[in-house]
Design an enzyme around this catalytic site. Structure first.
Site, mmCIF file in Angstrom:
data_model
loop_
_atom_site.group_PDB
_atom_site.id
_atom_site.type_symbol
_atom_site.label_atom_id
_atom_site.label_comp_id
_atom_site.label_asym_id
_atom_site.label_seq_id
_atom_site.Cartn_x
_atom_site.Cartn_y
_atom_site.Cartn_z
ATOM 1 N N TYR A 162 96.310 83.626 24.351
ATOM 2 C CA TYR A 162 95.173 83.914 23.490
ATOM 3 C C TYR A 162 95.398 85.320 22.962
ATOM 4 O O TYR A 162 95.205 86.301 23.674
ATOM 5 C CB TYR A 162 93.861 83.812 24.267
ATOM 6 C CG TYR A 162 93.494 82.386 24.612
ATOM 7 C CD1 TYR A 162 92.592 81.686 23.824
ATOM 8 C CD2 TYR A 162 94.058 81.730 25.703
ATOM 9 C CE1 TYR A 162 92.258 80.369 24.118
ATOM 10 C CE2 TYR A 162 93.722 80.423 26.005
ATOM 11 C CZ TYR A 162 92.826 79.749 25.213
ATOM 12 O OH TYR A 162 92.501 78.453 25.511
ATOM 13 N N CYS A 163 95.858 85.404 21.742
ATOM 14 C CA CYS A 163 96.259 86.653 21.101
ATOM 15 C C CYS A 163 95.048 87.182 20.322
ATOM 16 O O CYS A 163 94.688 86.631 19.284
ATOM 17 C CB CYS A 163 97.438 86.349 20.190
ATOM 18 S SG CYS A 163 98.232 87.782 19.508
#
Length: 183
Positions: A162-163
């Protein structure tokens, strides 16, 4: 022949069993502990709805660009990229908790990265086909505000990255008070 066949079958079952058990130890528990958030379409209506002017009055220019216009910070510029204090990350738009420092890792990509949200109801995933790419946008589940994207190149137990954009997040140290709206 029958004995050899049954021995071969037994060996196959044992090998498959070892693979499954090994997989459960590494990934199966992670799947149960970190279920994927729901995927929704871009027309989903979220509970928190503000006018554009209300968002502009609530957020900084940088936050508005990221959260409401699906912007992206330049890599290695966000305050939470190399930040590893214990605590909780909240959406700067809705002020709901979205990530925990317990799932944060150094992805070496230039953005704060997590292998799972704080819970699957904290965020929603939306198919994003902008910029000539197909990927999943991560939005907070209360306001639908853009936090970042999720990719399948993260570490176990989820193999997700999850950037996130630092400007989309507010960090509260462990034991600290959650952020509250000024309105």
């Amino acid at each position: 022949m029958k004995k050899a066949l049954s021995l071969r079958a037994l060996c196959s079952v044992l090998i498959i069993g070892l693979i499954v058990v090994g997989g459960l130890q590494c990934y199966g528990q992670g799947d149960k502990r970190y279920p994927d958030p729901p995927v929704v379409n871009s027309k989903t209506v979220f509970p928190m709805r503000l006018t554009d002017n209300e968002w502009k009055a609530t957020l900084t220019d940088g936050q508005y660009y990221i959260l409401r216009q699906q912007g992206t910070e330049r890599p290695f510029t966000g305050i939470y990229d190399h930040f590893y204090k214990k605590g909780t990350y909240y959406s700067a738009a809705s002020l709901q908790p979205v990530f925990s420092s317990d799932t944060k890792f150094d992805s070496k990509t230039g953005w704060p990265s997590f292998f799972a949200p704080i819970n699957p109801d904290a965020v929603r995933l939306v198919k994003d086909e902008s910029g000539g790419m197909v990927r999943l946008e991560v939005v907070d589940s209360k306001s639908g505000s853009h936090l970042g994207h999720v990719f399948d190149d993260g570490p176990p137990p989820t193999n997700k990255r999850y950037c996130m954009n630092s400007a989309a997040l507010i960090f509260v140290p462990e034991g600290g008070n959650p952020p509250v709206s000024s309105k």
